[in-house]
Motif scaffolding. Structure first.
Motif, mmCIF file in Angstrom:
data_model
loop_
_atom_site.group_PDB
_atom_site.id
_atom_site.type_symbol
_atom_site.label_atom_id
_atom_site.label_comp_id
_atom_site.label_asym_id
_atom_site.label_seq_id
_atom_site.Cartn_x
_atom_site.Cartn_y
_atom_site.Cartn_z
ATOM 1 N N ALA A 76 2.468 4.005 -3.320
ATOM 2 C CA ALA A 76 3.392 4.029 -4.464
ATOM 3 C C ALA A 76 4.294 5.257 -4.383
ATOM 4 O O ALA A 76 4.540 5.936 -5.369
ATOM 5 C CB ALA A 76 2.602 4.010 -5.772
ATOM 6 N N ASP A 100 -2.482 2.398 -4.615
ATOM 7 C CA ASP A 100 -2.289 3.781 -4.152
ATOM 8 C C ASP A 100 -3.526 4.598 -4.486
ATOM 9 O O ASP A 100 -4.106 4.459 -5.555
ATOM 10 C CB ASP A 100 -1.064 4.408 -4.820
ATOM 11 C CG ASP A 100 -0.604 5.664 -4.080
ATOM 12 O OD1 ASP A 100 0.509 5.640 -3.515
ATOM 13 O OD2 ASP A 100 -1.356 6.658 -4.045
ATOM 14 N N ALA A 125 9.084 4.623 -0.976
ATOM 15 C CA ALA A 125 9.264 3.363 -0.233
ATOM 16 C C ALA A 125 8.597 2.200 -0.966
ATOM 17 O O ALA A 125 9.211 1.149 -1.188
ATOM 18 C CB ALA A 125 8.682 3.499 1.178
ATOM 19 N N ALA A 156 7.447 0.476 5.771
ATOM 20 C CA ALA A 156 8.620 1.148 5.192
ATOM 21 C C ALA A 156 8.284 2.600 4.908
ATOM 22 O O ALA A 156 7.122 2.952 4.703
ATOM 23 C CB ALA A 156 9.044 0.449 3.900
ATOM 24 N N GLY A 157 9.324 3.418 4.890
ATOM 25 C CA GLY A 157 9.152 4.833 4.559
ATOM 26 C C GLY A 157 8.746 5.651 5.770
ATOM 27 O O GLY A 157 8.944 5.243 6.923
ATOM 28 N N ASP A 158 8.150 6.800 5.500
ATOM 29 C CA ASP A 158 7.819 7.746 6.576
ATOM 30 C C ASP A 158 6.875 7.162 7.620
ATOM 31 O O ASP A 158 6.865 7.607 8.763
ATOM 32 C CB ASP A 158 7.182 9.009 5.985
ATOM 33 C CG ASP A 158 8.227 10.015 5.508
ATOM 34 O OD1 ASP A 158 9.432 9.738 5.664
ATOM 35 O OD2 ASP A 158 7.827 11.074 4.987
ATOM 36 N N THR A 195 -7.025 3.987 -5.866
ATOM 37 C CA THR A 195 -7.682 2.975 -5.038
ATOM 38 C C THR A 195 -7.308 3.198 -3.579
ATOM 39 O O THR A 195 -6.124 3.183 -3.221
ATOM 40 C CB THR A 195 -7.246 1.555 -5.482
ATOM 41 O OG1 THR A 195 -7.568 1.413 -6.866
ATOM 42 C CG2 THR A 195 -7.932 0.482 -4.673
ATOM 43 N N LEU A 196 -8.325 3.415 -2.772
ATOM 44 C CA LEU A 196 -8.103 3.652 -1.336
ATOM 45 C C LEU A 196 -8.184 2.327 -0.580
ATOM 46 O O LEU A 196 -9.115 1.546 -0.793
ATOM 47 C CB LEU A 196 -9.196 4.595 -0.811
ATOM 48 C CG LEU A 196 -9.253 4.781 0.707
ATOM 49 C CD1 LEU A 196 -8.090 5.634 1.193
ATOM 50 C CD2 LEU A 196 -10.577 5.416 1.134
ATOM 51 N N LEU A 225 11.709 25.272 1.752
ATOM 52 C CA LEU A 225 11.604 24.671 0.414
ATOM 53 C C LEU A 225 10.330 25.144 -0.289
ATOM 54 O O LEU A 225 10.378 25.608 -1.435
ATOM 55 C CB LEU A 225 11.610 23.138 0.543
ATOM 56 C CG LEU A 225 11.395 22.359 -0.745
ATOM 57 C CD1 LEU A 225 12.487 22.683 -1.758
ATOM 58 C CD2 LEU A 225 11.368 20.854 -0.481
ATOM 59 N N VAL A 275 0.872 -1.183 0.000
ATOM 60 C CA VAL A 275 0.000 0.000 0.000
ATOM 61 C C VAL A 275 0.905 1.227 0.000
ATOM 62 O O VAL A 275 1.649 1.456 0.956
ATOM 63 C CB VAL A 275 -0.928 0.053 1.228
ATOM 64 C CG1 VAL A 275 -1.929 1.203 1.071
ATOM 65 C CG2 VAL A 275 -1.661 -1.262 1.419
ATOM 66 N N GLY A 303 2.223 21.484 3.389
ATOM 67 C CA GLY A 303 2.156 20.419 2.373
ATOM 68 C C GLY A 303 1.031 20.681 1.385
ATOM 69 O O GLY A 303 1.191 20.473 0.184
ATOM 70 N N GLN A 330 9.923 27.436 -3.624
ATOM 71 C CA GLN A 330 9.186 26.966 -4.799
ATOM 72 C C GLN A 330 8.120 27.990 -5.209
ATOM 73 O O GLN A 330 7.898 28.234 -6.391
ATOM 74 C CB GLN A 330 8.569 25.589 -4.530
ATOM 75 C CG GLN A 330 9.643 24.504 -4.482
ATOM 76 C CD GLN A 330 9.135 23.146 -4.024
ATOM 77 O OE1 GLN A 330 8.114 23.044 -3.368
ATOM 78 N NE2 GLN A 330 9.876 22.099 -4.366
ATOM 79 N N THR A 337 2.587 3.882 3.612
ATOM 80 C CA THR A 337 1.565 4.918 3.433
ATOM 81 C C THR A 337 2.057 6.336 3.741
ATOM 82 O O THR A 337 1.270 7.281 3.668
ATOM 83 C CB THR A 337 0.334 4.591 4.316
ATOM 84 O OG1 THR A 337 0.799 4.156 5.598
ATOM 85 C CG2 THR A 337 -0.510 3.502 3.713
ATOM 86 N N LEU A 357 -3.529 2.123 9.012
ATOM 87 C CA LEU A 357 -3.628 0.742 8.492
ATOM 88 C C LEU A 357 -2.736 -0.191 9.307
ATOM 89 O O LEU A 357 -3.107 -1.338 9.583
ATOM 90 C CB LEU A 357 -3.233 0.680 7.011
ATOM 91 C CG LEU A 357 -4.194 1.345 6.025
ATOM 92 C CD1 LEU A 357 -3.665 1.222 4.596
ATOM 93 C CD2 LEU A 357 -5.595 0.738 6.114
ATOM 94 N N GLN A 373 2.009 23.192 -1.083
ATOM 95 C CA GLN A 373 2.973 22.655 -2.043
ATOM 96 C C GLN A 373 2.296 21.707 -3.035
ATOM 97 O O GLN A 373 2.603 21.707 -4.221
ATOM 98 C CB GLN A 373 4.084 21.937 -1.266
ATOM 99 C CG GLN A 373 5.350 21.801 -2.052
ATOM 100 C CD GLN A 373 6.207 20.670 -1.535
ATOM 101 O OE1 GLN A 373 5.698 19.670 -1.041
ATOM 102 N NE2 GLN A 373 7.508 20.826 -1.656
ATOM 103 N N GLY A 379 12.353 10.996 5.284
ATOM 104 C CA GLY A 379 12.539 11.631 3.979
ATOM 105 C C GLY A 379 12.580 10.588 2.870
ATOM 106 O O GLY A 379 12.569 9.377 3.108
#
Ligand SMILES: Cc1cc2nc3c(=O)[nH]c(=O)nc-3n(C[C@H](O)[C@H](O)[C@H](O)COP(=O)(O)OP(=O)(O)OC[C@H]3O[C@@H](n4cnc5c(N)ncnc54)[C@H](O)[C@@H]3O)c2cc1C
Length: 457
Positions: free
Chosen positions: A9, A32, A12, A298-300, A84-85, A163, A7, A135, A167, A114, A264, A138, A306
């Motif tokens: 994309a 995703d 991660a 995995a990931g945040d 897709t949720l 940042l 879950v 966020g 931008q 996620t 989740l 951005q 990051g």
């Protein structure tokens, strides 16, 4: 055939998919809710919009191009389900709502990648039109090519502060000011940790320098008092150096870092761990993404790190899945572990350089809105907590006041509610962890038809 469901994309999920696809005996489904892969950092303009991403992202554009190339190689090799949720995990199945309508998916291994969302705190006037999260501001720019205003104040404590402001400047918006709630002394103290990634530190300093060169006022160590305006934000009031100040604007972007999207993981029965430094909860894992019983993170969502860290932790989780399936790993985990450790040291530095203002909520006036979905003020929750026999815990306060019970399910007011409960009950958030609102399905709003099933005959 073993089925791995991923879950997310973002960096991660894609890194994990890249390592898993093409492995004999494994089928990978990647889900995703976004319409394009990329997660938060590699958000891309809506197809058909001629946004100049090269100008917007500067040196970061090369990373986006590399990510796009990776996706065009990986995605055709797997069962990719965009738009897709995943709204629940129950009994070893994911409940989804997307292009296939209401659906479910079973798995042998579930990787939850996620990511994170903005972490905000109420400020007087924060629910007024023209006030966005950092966020959100951005995302509008990257995905829709829109600015939130023509004269924007960026404020709060987050690496995104400088940042996103830069931008906006590059995209032709006027940045009225950058108001940083962390004092410059805290940033200087963070330098030894930030030197874990000298190149990234240099990039960050270059954002500040470019803003200064463009004449943008930057003020550190501020206290945000109010966003003020008649029907729309027109001024930010703040204190700095013991003096009250105001800066005129037509929009505000503000935020205090990120919070993991871990609902989740919680519904999948992952144990949770409390990070007393960041004052928030994360799914507990073994460092390589394993949470047990076939669930991985995995990931945040696993640790705030990051995009680069997300890639390393995605690969580590994929290696864990292969090992747990008894399959041979295509690579050693050591280089990813070492790189992830460096990223996390740097993130620790960022945590000090952009500190969570834990005391902010205790100082809020009763009239300030706490839960915007349900219209519950700070005072209503405070009075509930102070009443005889009143709730003394965040989930009880939610039940008693409806704070956190609306559309966002506490994703945006939950941090403030936890700080308010701590302030009122004497928890310090260190020796005694902050409360957290328990995850409830559906984790995001759904049409009733998605859960109601077939109409009765
Ligand atoms: C708003 C925002 C802006 C950011 N901008 C920058 C930036 O400009 N530069 C930078 O260096 N870092 C930025 N970051 C941080 C950076 O994006 C992250 O560190 C990095 O993207 C983490 O990667 P990830 O794969 O863990 O998660 P993400 O990139 O967040 O990806 C998670 C994916 O999971 C999907 N997802 C989540 N829940 C569900 C669900 N229930 N069902 C289906 N899909 C789901 C999301 O749609 C998303 O695509 C930003 C973060 C945020 C929140």
């Amino acid at each position: 055939m073993k089925r791995v469901a991923i879950v997310g994309a973002g960096p991660a999920g894609i890194a994990a998919a890249d390592l898993l696809v093409g492995r004999a005996g494994i089928s990978v489904t990647l889900i995703d809710e976004g319409q394009q892969p990329g997660g938060q950092i590699f958000r891309q303009p809506h197809p058909g919009l001629a946004t100049d991403m090269k100008r917007l992202l500067g040196a970061g554009h090369a990373r986006l191009e590399r990510f796009r190339a990776l996706c065009s190689n990986v995605l055709p090799q797997l069962d990719y389900r965009p738009r897709t949720l995943v709204w629940n995990v129950f009994g070893g199945e994911l409940m989804t709502l997307g292009e296939r309508g209401v659906d479910s998916l079973s798995y042998d291994a579930l990787l939850i990648a996620t990511g994170a969302t903005d972490r905000v705190l109420p400020v007087e006037g924060w629910t007024m039109p023209g006030v966005y999260t950092l966020g959100g501001a951005q995302i509008l720019l990257k995905e829709q090519g829109c600015l939130i205003g023509r004269q924007v104040v960026f404020c709060g404590a987050s690496p995104l502060l400088y940042l996103a402001a830069l931008q906006y400047h590059r995209a032709g918006g006027a940045v009225a000011a950058v108001l940083d709630t962390t004092p410059i002394a805290a940033k200087v103290k963070a330098i030894p940790r930030l030197l874990a990634l000298p190149g990234v530190l240099k990039d960050g300093l270059s954002y500040m320098a470019a803003l200064r060169l463009a004449g943008v006022p930057i003020v550190g160590g501020v206290t945000l008092d109010a966003f003020v305006g008649e029907g729309r934000a027109a001024e930010v009031r703040y204190r700095a150096g013991g003096q009250a100040h105001a800066v005129a604007c037509d929009a505000v972007a503000y935020g205090f870092g990120l919070r993991p999207e871990m609902q989740l993981a919680e519904l999948a029965d992952c144990a949770l761990r409390y990070d007393s430094f960041r004052r928030q909860w994360y799914p507990d894992h073994d460092g390589d993404g394993r949470c047990g019983h076939g669930v991985y993170v995995a990931g945040d969502v696993a640790q705030m790190g990051g995009a680069e860290a997300a890639g390393h932790s995605g690969r580590l989780a994929a290696l864990s899945i292969l090992a747990d399936f008894g399959l041979e790993a295509p690579a050693s985990p050591e280089p990813d572990r070492a790189a992830l450790a460096r990223q996390l040291t740097f993130q620790d530095g960022l945590g000090h350089a952009f500190a969570w203002p834990a005391a902010h909520v205790a100082g809020l006036a009763d009239e300030v809105m706490l839960c915007r979905c349900e219209g519950v003020s700070v005072g209503e929750v405070r009075r509930g907590l102070r009443s005889d026999g009143g709730p003394q815990e965040a989930n009880r306060a939610k039940a008693a006041t409806r704070c956190g019970m609306g559309r966002c399910q506490g994703r945006f007011c939950g941090s403030a509610l936890a700080e308010l409960v701590a302030a009122e009950t004497g928890a310090d958030g260190v020796a005694r962890p902050l409360d957290r609102l328990r995850a409830q399905p559906p984790i995001k709003p759904l049409p009733i038809s998605a859960v109601a099933g077939e109409p009765l005959a």
